[in-house]
Write a protein that holds these residues in place. Structure first.
Motif, PDB file in Angstrom:
ATOM      1  N   THR A 178      33.313  39.471 -23.418  1.00  0.00           N
ATOM      2  CA  THR A 178      33.651  38.066 -23.627  1.00  0.00           C
ATOM      3  C   THR A 178      32.648  37.164 -22.919  1.00  0.00           C
ATOM      4  O   THR A 178      32.264  37.414 -21.778  1.00  0.00           O
ATOM      5  CB  THR A 178      35.065  37.770 -23.100  1.00  0.00           C
ATOM      6  OG1 THR A 178      36.012  38.568 -23.805  1.00  0.00           O
ATOM      7  CG2 THR A 178      35.419  36.297 -23.272  1.00  0.00           C
ATOM      8  N   ARG A 179      32.235  36.076 -23.580  1.00  0.00           N
ATOM      9  CA  ARG A 179      31.309  35.109 -22.998  1.00  0.00           C
ATOM     10  C   ARG A 179      31.845  33.697 -23.178  1.00  0.00           C
ATOM     11  O   ARG A 179      32.763  33.455 -23.976  1.00  0.00           O
ATOM     12  CB  ARG A 179      29.923  35.239 -23.645  1.00  0.00           C
ATOM     13  CG  ARG A 179      29.249  36.579 -23.381  1.00  0.00           C
ATOM     14  CD  ARG A 179      27.825  36.637 -23.911  1.00  0.00           C
ATOM     15  NE  ARG A 179      27.226  37.940 -23.620  1.00  0.00           N
ATOM     16  CZ  ARG A 179      26.633  38.240 -22.479  1.00  0.00           C
ATOM     17  NH1 ARG A 179      26.512  37.315 -21.528  1.00  0.00           N
ATOM     18  NH2 ARG A 179      26.132  39.442 -22.279  1.00  0.00           N
ATOM     19  N   ILE A 180      31.243  32.773 -22.420  1.00  0.00           N
ATOM     20  CA  ILE A 180      31.605  31.364 -22.555  1.00  0.00           C
ATOM     21  C   ILE A 180      31.005  30.826 -23.845  1.00  0.00           C
ATOM     22  O   ILE A 180      29.792  30.887 -24.055  1.00  0.00           O
ATOM     23  CB  ILE A 180      31.087  30.545 -21.354  1.00  0.00           C
ATOM     24  CG1 ILE A 180      31.748  31.024 -20.059  1.00  0.00           C
ATOM     25  CG2 ILE A 180      31.362  29.064 -21.565  1.00  0.00           C
ATOM     26  CD1 ILE A 180      31.214  30.321 -18.818  1.00  0.00           C
ATOM     27  N   MET A 211      36.367  30.720 -24.935  1.00  0.00           N
ATOM     28  CA  MET A 211      35.724  32.034 -24.863  1.00  0.00           C
ATOM     29  C   MET A 211      35.374  32.528 -26.260  1.00  0.00           C
ATOM     30  O   MET A 211      35.918  32.064 -27.261  1.00  0.00           O
ATOM     31  CB  MET A 211      36.648  33.033 -24.160  1.00  0.00           C
ATOM     32  CG  MET A 211      37.090  32.611 -22.766  1.00  0.00           C
ATOM     33  SD  MET A 211      38.128  33.865 -21.954  1.00  0.00           S
ATOM     34  CE  MET A 211      39.606  33.806 -23.007  1.00  0.00           C
ATOM     35  N   ILE A 236      41.134  39.359 -20.075  1.00  0.00           N
ATOM     36  CA  ILE A 236      39.858  38.988 -20.711  1.00  0.00           C
ATOM     37  C   ILE A 236      39.133  40.260 -21.124  1.00  0.00           C
ATOM     38  O   ILE A 236      38.838  41.109 -20.271  1.00  0.00           O
ATOM     39  CB  ILE A 236      38.986  38.153 -19.754  1.00  0.00           C
ATOM     40  CG1 ILE A 236      39.711  36.852 -19.384  1.00  0.00           C
ATOM     41  CG2 ILE A 236      37.632  37.850 -20.389  1.00  0.00           C
ATOM     42  CD1 ILE A 236      38.961  35.990 -18.394  1.00  0.00           C
ATOM     43  N   LEU A 279      32.214  36.833 -19.017  1.00  0.00           N
ATOM     44  CA  LEU A 279      33.421  36.612 -18.222  1.00  0.00           C
ATOM     45  C   LEU A 279      34.208  37.906 -18.093  1.00  0.00           C
ATOM     46  O   LEU A 279      34.197  38.755 -18.989  1.00  0.00           O
ATOM     47  CB  LEU A 279      34.309  35.546 -18.870  1.00  0.00           C
ATOM     48  CG  LEU A 279      33.706  34.151 -19.063  1.00  0.00           C
ATOM     49  CD1 LEU A 279      34.688  33.249 -19.788  1.00  0.00           C
ATOM     50  CD2 LEU A 279      33.306  33.548 -17.724  1.00  0.00           C
ATOM     51  N   SER A 328      32.354  35.134 -13.517  1.00  0.00           N
ATOM     52  CA  SER A 328      31.312  34.890 -14.519  1.00  0.00           C
ATOM     53  C   SER A 328      29.991  35.439 -14.017  1.00  0.00           C
ATOM     54  O   SER A 328      29.645  35.277 -12.845  1.00  0.00           O
ATOM     55  CB  SER A 328      31.166  33.389 -14.802  1.00  0.00           C
ATOM     56  OG  SER A 328      30.754  32.696 -13.643  1.00  0.00           O
TER      57      SER A 328
END
Length: 451
Positions: free
Chosen positions: A122-124, A136, A118, A113, A150
């Motif tokens: 960063t990832r879901i 996150m 952010i 993301l 994304s």
């Protein structure tokens, strides 16, 4: 260094390309590729499966990480590569939760993301569509209503996914299996690629070696290719741990150089194999015992190859179909006709392998902006200086038909008594005959044919 797999999304053919720098998707005849995301390490293998009714590409990287790309994160329909990779949400400073998420279409755990507030990387981590929230992996650094982007490519971030994964994913019975360098075969949770459990694995123990070629599905069995052995497994449906149980009758003391040295075509496998003693050969298997493919020319090529040279890209096999025939390409340099078992050179110019870097067109040739490479039925190399061939259309430009090296397996002097060109009679035009005696480095004109 590229890995390719062809697929069909609805009525539109796509080609999935994974390079050392990123993962792209395109279609035959496309002008440019579309970046799906950046993977760490060099992508070594791509396989295709269906999870929950969605077509998924599963990718493994040379650094031991796993990745995936879902069809519904790529297209909103089957006419264009155009999906909304952005959505709106609200960030809260110091919190990992995105609230008021506008859309979950094409969103997957593990996607990277980016956006205001952010942090990079960063990832879901998780999603709750009912509550319109996304959690996150890193806390937000600001509070605001923002537009979030994304990546379509997702990384498998479950802590129980093995850190030393090698080879391709093997998909069978709703499970996704991956082998490790330590010789374990881990499996995902049922019908999932993002969820893994620490104790769900089975170890190879037929021979004291390390995982090398990965786990492959051959005729509904899992075959684990290690450095000096092959071990077979079947889906026993075990209620806990791994669903696999050993099929000891499938074990063999023949290993694989690496996961790029294996390929499959119509359910038949080929690979560059190492014996316990370390020597190499070309092997094939269609569910039974491994069988060596004996060819004098290729044995000479492999004579200098040892297991220590098993790096991810120099030693690799690729299987393709062209003109109704099947071929195995070794290292982008040599091509084997599976019908005649004869090896030829694959697009060599001035002693430098000329591997194409474009996409396959409708006829199965691999194309670039300036050349099309293929294999003629006479096992000669064809190099066509023109645009992409369209079946049934007139062919413009100049064509070069170049034979393989006619050394006949010896360094002795050879004599050619006559040359013959078979072709349709043309209203005009000539064909020039040239000969090289230094492996394509220089050419001498012998004469011309009136077409």
């Amino acid at each position: 260094g590229n890995t390719w797999v062809a697929s069909t999304f609805g009525d539109v053919n796509h080609i999935e390309q994974a390079t050392q720098s990123g993962v792209f998707i395109t279609r035959p005849g496309a002008v440019a590729n579309t970046l799906m995301g950046i993977a760490t390490g060099a992508i070594t293998n791509i396989v295709e499966t269906i999870i929950g009714g969605v077509k998924i590409f599963l990718l493994t990287s040379y650094d031991g990480t796993g990745w995936f790309l879902a069809k519904d994160s790529i297209t909103t329909n089957d006419t264009s590569i155009n999906v909304g990779a952005t959505f709106t949400a609200t960030t809260t400073n110091g919190s990992p939760t995105l609230t008021s998420v506008s859309s979950f279409a094409g969103r997957y755990i593990g996607q990277a993301l980016s956006g205001a507030g952010i942090s990079a990387g960063t990832r879901i981590l998780s999603m709750d569509s009912g509550a319109s929230t996304i959690t996150m992996t890193v806390n937000a650094t600001a509070s605001a209503s923002v537009t979030v982007t994304s990546e379509r490519l997702a990384k498998i971030i479950d802590a129980d996914f093995p850190a030393d994964a090698i080879g391709p994913f093997a998909c069978i019975g709703g499970f996704n299996f991956i082998m490790t360098e330590s010789g374990r075969i881990h499996n995902s949770n049922l019908n999932s690629i993002v969820s893994w459990t620490a104790g769900d694995y089975i170890s190879t123990n037929f021979y004291p070696d390390n995982g090398k070629g990965g786990a492959w599905v051959i005729r509904n069995r899992i075959f684990a290719f290690s450095s000096a052995s092959i071990e077979g497994f079947y889906n026993a449906g075990n209620p806990s741990g791994s669903p696999l149980s050993p099929s000891t009758e499938l074990n063999s003391p023949v290993g694989a150089i690496n996961s790029r040295s294996l390929c499959e075509i119509d359910g038949i496998f080929f690979w560059i194999s190492s014996f316990n003693a370390g020597s190499c050969a070309l092997f094939t298997m269609n569910g039974g015992s491994p069988q060596e493919v004996p060819t004098t020319q290729f044995s000479a090529i492999l004579a200098g190859v040892t297991a220590s040279a098993g790096r991810p890209f120099p030693i690799c096999l690729t299987a393709i179909k062209m003109g109704g025939k099947k071929y195995i390409i070794f290292g982008g340099t040599f091509v084997l006709d599976l019908e005649t078992k004869i090896w030829s050179y694959w697009g060599v110019s001035n002693n430098i392998p000329q591997r194409a870097t474009g996409v396959y067109d409708a006829l199965g040739f691999e194309t670039t902006a300036s050349y099309i490479y293929g294999v003629a039925q006479s096992l000669n190399i064809i190099q066509i200086s023109t645009g992409i061939i369209v079946d049934g259309s007139a062919l413009g430009g100049n064509m070069v038909i170049r034979t393989s090296r006619l050394d006949l397996g010896t360094g002795n002097r050879k004599f050619v008594e006559y040359y013959e060109l078979d072709s349709d009679i043309q209203a005009s035009g000539t064909a020039t005959l040239e000969v090289s005696d230094d492996d394509y480095a220089t050419w001498t004109t012998i004469g011309t044919f009136d077409m």
